[in-house]
Each structure stands twice: as structure tokens, then as C-alpha cells.
Scaffold this active site. Structure first.
Site, PDB file in Angstrom:
ATOM      1  CB  CYS A 142      -0.623   0.295   0.816  1.00 54.01           C
ATOM      2  SG  CYS A 142      -2.516   1.325   0.930  1.00 54.01           S
ATOM      3  CE  LYS A 163      -9.583   4.775   3.387  1.00 53.59           C
ATOM      4  NZ  LYS A 163      -9.559   4.973   5.373  1.00 53.59           N
ATOM      5  CB  SER A 192      -8.466   0.972   3.752  1.00 54.55           C
ATOM      6  OG  SER A 192      -8.556   1.868   4.400  1.00 54.55           O
ATOM      7  CG  HIS A 235      -4.008  -3.643   3.274  1.00 57.72           C
ATOM      8  ND1 HIS A 235      -3.212  -3.436   3.913  1.00 57.72           N
ATOM      9  CD2 HIS A 235      -4.838  -1.944   2.771  1.00 57.72           C
ATOM     10  CE1 HIS A 235      -2.819  -1.669   3.856  1.00 57.72           C
ATOM     11  NE2 HIS A 235      -3.607  -0.999   2.919  1.00 57.72           N
ATOM     12  CD  GLU A 237      -1.826  -6.344   5.018  1.00 57.36           C
ATOM     13  OE1 GLU A 237      -2.027  -4.959   5.001  1.00 57.36           O
ATOM     14  OE2 GLU A 237      -2.456  -6.669   3.707  1.00 57.36           O
ATOM     15  NE  ARG A 249      -9.699   5.674  12.119  1.00 56.43           N
ATOM     16  CZ  ARG A 249      -8.855   4.764  11.182  1.00 56.43           C
ATOM     17  NH1 ARG A 249      -7.925   4.309  11.177  1.00 56.43           N
ATOM     18  NH2 ARG A 249      -8.740   5.283   9.201  1.00 56.43           N
TER      19      ARG A 249
END
Length: 313
Positions: A142, A163, A192, A235, A237, A249
Site C-alpha cells: 500500500c 477514499k 483502504s 491489503h 493481509e 473509527r
């Protein structure tokens, strides 16, 4: 595969509970083989969470791996206990004399920060250049992928108006590449980030190839011709709950984020995540370890050859 990590590292208990073969330090020292040495530069704020994610991805081949954890500097962390960092992490000065079979550099929540405004930017460039002479194969995730493409090739990222958040379909573009062995024609990956790389700018470099991309999320996998550098814009992972935690969040901070696309059952947060990326995430890391770390690294790491010179900035 047994991964050799410190007995007291929190990941040891978590991964053992998931039936992943974690080899203790005492047993590893009695193995009469040369394990792979992999360095992980963890740039994420919640380092323990990211450690577990990356180590889980390294656990699906028959290879034994010794792992060193690296921190970018000695600044006090707001999200990871200092005693954890002092116990398990090394500084660059402690490892810069060593050679490694492989290195993974994680992402960082810096997608909207200008390169020169990143507080550790000079150290980051130093480590990227150092990897070219001290690491056989490096995997950038990323933000680190964008930073490395900029540092090594002068390919800058482009900041989006909104985003990219969610799980997106991807297509294999280079079916005969070893990293793509076993991949379905279409597979899913979490993203992300605010930035993206222009495919045409990648194509302008003869040393780079786009291995997989997405109509919605853009370029995903880019590899150098020799396979010693892999740039991953997403991502693979991520845990099932990672995007959900990020979304909640941002909501709690009053940021009014978009709901991550293709992530929740029925695209409704109250229904929980639909996990459909982990098999290809594991396959990517396994292929990388097998074909571009294990099979290409010299037995004697002192014989490691530098990565071919690039048109560096």
C-alpha cells in the site's frame, strides 16, 4: 511452515490458537537447516495487530522463516506499548550490516501527507535504497508500494477525491508469471487508501509489469522484471474485521465515511463482513516466498547480488 518468532511475542499465542505452526526459539535453534531470514518494517500505528496479520500470511509454505521486526525510528508510539517495541523491535542501525532473504514493508496511514512532510521520509528512502543491496526480494504494501515506486522509479501517486475503501474484484493480467500461479482469473482484495498509481506510467518503464488490476481500484500488483521487487497497492493481509474497525473509527470521529464497498453482507454494516479475499492473500505471500525469496536467494547471504540499477531520482 514453521515461523520462528520470539516465544513472548503476542502473535505467538494468537497464531498457535489458530492452529498455525509457530516454532519456538529453542526448537528452531536445533534445526539443522538454513532458515529464510525475513525483515518486516512495520509502519502501522497498531503494530501488534499488523504483526499478526503479516505473520499469518507467512505461515502457509513448508519453509522455515526467522523473522526480525524493524521500527522506522525511536519516536514514542501512541498505539503500541513501548515495552513491546523495546522487547521485539530492532532499529535500522542494528540491522543495516545484515543481509536478508526477504523484506516486507507495511502500509502507513499517510495517504494524504506530502512525501517531504512525512517525518521519517529521509529514513524511508534510505531503507528502500538499502534493500536494493541487502535484501534478495522486497514486498511493499500500500503506502510503502507508492513510496518505493516514487523513490526507485520516479512514479508519483495521484490523490483521489474520495477514499477507496472496500473489497474489489481484480483480474489477472499476466497469467504466466510465477506470482500468479494458482490464482483465479478474478479474485477479491481489500483496499483502504486515498492514492493510486497510473497504469500508463507503469507501462512507460520496461522493468515493470502490472500483474493484476481492478476496474474499480486500479493497479494492484506491480513486479520488476527480475521479481525482486513486488509492489502491492491493496491489503491482502487484512483480517475480516479490519475495514469494519476503520469504518467505525471514522464514524466515531465524525468523518462521515462511505460504507466500504462489497464488504458487508448486503452492503449493510449491521450484517457484518463477507470474507472472500483470504485464500488469494495467502497464495500471494506463499508464491512470493517460494518463487522470489526461497528459490532465488543464495545459500550464503554474503553472496547476495545488488538489485539491477534503476533510473533512480
Amino acid at each position: 511452515m514453521p515461523i520462528n518468532i520470539p516465544d513472548r511475542l503476542p502473535a505467538t499465542q494468537v497464531l498457535t490458537g489458530e492452529n498455525i505452526f509457530v516454532m519456538g526459539e529453542q526448537r528452531a535453534s536445533s534445526q539443522n537447516i538454513r532458515p529464510l531470514n525475513v525483515l518486516i518494517l512495520n509502519l502501522m500505528p497498531k503494530k501488534i495487530e499488523t504483526e499478526i496479520q503479516i505473520l499469518r500470511m507467512l505461515s502457509n509454505t513448508p519453509l522455515q522463516i526467522d523473522v526480525d521486526l524493524l521500527r522506522i525510528d525511536n519516536r514514542v508510539s501512541k498505539n503500541t506499548p513501548e515495552e513491546h517495541l523495546n522487547a521485539f523491535y530492532r532499529t535500522f542501525e542494528e540491522v543495516e550490516h545484515k543481509n536478508y532473504d526477504g523484506m516486507i514493508i507495511t502500509g502507513a496511514p499517510l495517504g494524504l501527507v506530502e512525501w517531504e512532510d512525512v517525518v521519517f521520509w529521509d529514513r524511508m528512502k534510505t531503507i528502500i535504497d538499502w534493500a536494493n543491496t541487502h535484501v534478495n526480494a522486497t514486498l511493499y504494501l500500500c503506502w510503502a508500494a507508492h513510496a518505493a515506486l516514487y523513490t526507485l522509479y520516479g512514479i508519483d501517486r495521484h490523490i483521489r477525491k474520495s477514499k477507496i475503501s472496500g473489497v474489489f474484484q481484480h483480474q489477472v493480467r499476466y497469467h504466466n508469471h510465477p506470482l500468479m500461479r494458482g490464482f483465479d482469473d478474478v479474485f477479491w482484495v481489500p483496499h483502504s487508501r486515498y492514492a493510486e498509481i497510473n497504469a500508463a506510467e507503469i507501462a512507460a518503464h520496461n522493468d515493470l509489469h502490472v500483474l493484476a488490476d481492478s476496474q474499480q481500484a486500479g493497479v494492484y500488483l506491480v513486479a520488476s522484471n527480475d521479481g525482486r521487487q513486488l509492489f502491492v497497492s491493496g491489503h491482502p493481509e487484512y483480517d475480516p474485521e479490519t475495514l469494519d474497525n476503520e469504518f467505525k473509527r471514522d464514524v466515531s470521529q465524525g468523518l462521515s465515511p462511505d460504507v466500504p464497498k462489497n464488504y458487508y453482507h448486503g452492503d449493510l454494516p449491521e450484517n457484518g463482513p463477507l470474507v472472500r479475499w483470504r485464500s488469494h492473500g495467502n497464495l500471494l505471500f506463499s508464491n512470493w516466498l517460494n518463487y522470489f525469496v526461497y528459490q532465488t536467494t543464495p545459500y550464503d547471504l554474503s553472496q547476495l547480488k545488488p538489485v539491477a540499477d534503476k533510473a533512480m531520482l
